[in-house]
Write a protein that holds these residues in place. Structure first.
Motif, PDB file in Angstrom:
ATOM      1  N   ASP A 158       0.881  -1.172   0.000  1.00 39.39           N
ATOM      2  CA  ASP A 158       0.000   0.000   0.000  1.00 39.39           C
ATOM      3  C   ASP A 158       0.911   1.213   0.000  1.00 39.39           C
ATOM      4  OD1 ASP A 158      -1.619   2.207   0.695  1.00 39.39           O
ATOM      5  OD2 ASP A 158      -3.045   0.923   1.762  1.00 39.39           O
ATOM      6  N   LYS A 192       9.113   4.843  -7.866  1.00 34.60           N
ATOM      7  CA  LYS A 192       7.678   4.728  -8.141  1.00 34.60           C
ATOM      8  C   LYS A 192       7.467   4.517  -9.637  1.00 34.60           C
ATOM      9  CE  LYS A 192       6.796   7.973  -4.385  1.00 34.60           C
ATOM     10  NZ  LYS A 192       8.242   8.210  -4.106  1.00 34.60           N
ATOM     11  N   GLU A 195       2.219   4.337 -12.793  1.00 34.18           N
ATOM     12  CA  GLU A 195       0.918   4.153 -12.144  1.00 34.18           C
ATOM     13  C   GLU A 195       0.964   4.562 -10.675  1.00 34.18           C
ATOM     14  OE1 GLU A 195       2.453   1.904 -14.022  1.00 34.18           O
ATOM     15  OE2 GLU A 195       1.147   1.903 -15.787  1.00 34.18           O
ATOM     16  N   GLN A 196       2.044   4.256 -10.001  1.00 32.96           N
ATOM     17  CA  GLN A 196       2.182   4.624  -8.583  1.00 32.96           C
ATOM     18  C   GLN A 196       2.268   6.137  -8.410  1.00 32.96           C
ATOM     19  OE1 GLN A 196       5.619   2.248  -7.739  1.00 32.96           O
ATOM     20  NE2 GLN A 196       4.423   0.480  -7.053  1.00 32.96           N
ATOM     21  N   TYR A 198       0.738   8.364 -10.140  1.00 32.32           N
ATOM     22  CA  TYR A 198      -0.617   8.915 -10.236  1.00 32.32           C
ATOM     23  C   TYR A 198      -1.479   8.507  -9.047  1.00 32.32           C
ATOM     24  CZ  TYR A 198       0.259  11.058 -14.692  1.00 32.32           C
ATOM     25  OH  TYR A 198       0.753  11.895 -15.674  1.00 32.32           O
ATOM     26  N   GLU A 199      -1.226   7.344  -8.481  1.00 33.61           N
ATOM     27  CA  GLU A 199      -1.936   6.964  -7.264  1.00 33.61           C
ATOM     28  C   GLU A 199      -1.565   7.901  -6.115  1.00 33.61           C
ATOM     29  OE1 GLU A 199      -2.431   3.230  -4.090  1.00 33.61           O
ATOM     30  OE2 GLU A 199      -1.274   2.931  -5.943  1.00 33.61           O
ATOM     31  N   VAL A 200      -0.278   8.209  -5.990  1.00 34.27           N
ATOM     32  CA  VAL A 200       0.168   9.122  -4.932  1.00 34.27           C
ATOM     33  C   VAL A 200      -0.423  10.510  -5.137  1.00 34.27           C
ATOM     34  CG1 VAL A 200       2.177  10.284  -3.935  1.00 34.27           C
ATOM     35  CG2 VAL A 200       2.275   7.835  -4.436  1.00 34.27           C
ATOM     36  N   ASN A 202      -3.179  11.243  -6.704  1.00 30.55           N
ATOM     37  CA  ASN A 202      -4.620  11.150  -6.472  1.00 30.55           C
ATOM     38  C   ASN A 202      -4.967  11.173  -4.990  1.00 30.55           C
ATOM     39  OD1 ASN A 202      -7.335  10.838  -7.421  1.00 30.55           O
ATOM     40  ND2 ASN A 202      -7.248   8.670  -6.845  1.00 30.55           N
ATOM     41  N   LYS A 203      -4.051  10.709  -4.148  1.00 24.46           N
ATOM     42  CA  LYS A 203      -4.288  10.659  -2.705  1.00 24.46           C
ATOM     43  C   LYS A 203      -3.406  11.645  -1.935  1.00 24.46           C
ATOM     44  CE  LYS A 203      -5.474   5.727  -3.008  1.00 24.46           C
ATOM     45  NZ  LYS A 203      -5.089   4.349  -2.601  1.00 24.46           N
TER      46      LYS A 203
END
Length: 275
Positions: A158, A192, A195-196, A198-200, A202-203
């Protein structure tokens, strides 16, 4: 949300811009562009004219698989530049991009105001102690490994949860060494995947739970140009889009190559936020 830069209190409640001045021959976007004093001064003057709040000077490229640079060479590259900027722009707030305590110490003693460490003290066990004694604001970034190894260290269960745990430990350690002003950098592009990243992003608002200012450094990076199928030179529009998203997610500082565009982004964002 104030930080103390050499006795000047800087309010980060309205986002600020950190302009990049690379004095390396191999940076991914502007490597080798600022080879002599005249070009360095011209670029710094341009960024200040465009309303840069900070100038971040780096002498060791941290791009993936970057070449190793000795401490001696890094010092020889960066300290004269800090001296030069202080001489010509004494009011400018200079940040030094280094993970080495000796480099940080020499640059702050030459007039730099901020230490920007991609390793959060993990690559030099004297860094946090040194910054605590210097009483300089400290930018700590999330990264695994080194610039030479980080591309292989992208396995997370995660990612955001693990990053928050990382920062909690690093912040506590920094506080124990007397570092008062800490800024958090999620480290886009460091250990990273695309994809990671953009996940970071996004959050990214979750990092506000640290109670510390946030820095977003996505300027012209591969998370933009690899997604869009272009080049760093063509990634300004994508940079502006991501900077806008970062501001909405709580970013207090945008670290960029293109100061004018970043300041305009903040101006529009602030107008909408406070209209």
């Amino acid at each position: 949300m104030l930080i103390n830069c050499k006795g000047t209190l800087v309010d980060l409640s309205k986002p600020k811009v950190m302009g990049i001045l690379n004095v390396t021959p191999d940076s991914f976007f502007d490597g080798g562009k600022h080879k002599d004093e005249a070009k360095m001064l011209a670029h710094a003057e341009k960024m200040l004219y465009e309303r840069a709040d900070f100038i971040d000077v780096g002498a060791y490229s941290s791009k993936p698989n970057a070449e190793f640079v000795s401490e001696k060479e890094e010092l020889q590259r960066i300290v004269p530049v800090v001296d030069l900027l202080q001489k010509h722009f004494p009011e400018a707030l200079i940040s030094v991009d280094t993970f080495r305590s000796a480099v940080a110490k020499s640059c702050v003693e030459s007039g730099a105001a901020i230490v920007n460490d991609i390793s959060a003290g993990m690559l030099d066990d004297k860094m946090l102690e040194t910054v605590g004694k210097l009483k300089a604001p400290y930018i700590m970034m999330h990264m695994r490994g080194t610039p030479q190894t980080m591309v292989k260290l992208t396995q997370y269960d995660d990612i955001v949860k693990e990053m928050l745990s990382y920062f909690a430990e690093r912040i506590n350690t920094a506080r124990n060494f007397g570092i008062n002003d800490i800024i958090i950098d999620p480290g886009f592009g460091f250990a990273k995947t695309l994809e990671q990243n953009y996940e970071v992003l996004n959050k990214m608002e979750l990092f506000q739970m640290t109670g510390l200012p946030l820095l977003a450094g996505m300027s012209r990076k591969s998370m933009i140009y690899k997604l869009l199928g272009n080049t760093p030179q063509e990634a300004l529009n994508g940079t502006t889009v991501l900077n806008t998203i970062a501001l909405n997610k709580g970013a207090n500082i945008l670290r960029v190559h293109d100061v004018k565009e970043a300041k305009e982004t903040i101006d529009i964002f602030s107008k909408m936020k406070y209209a």
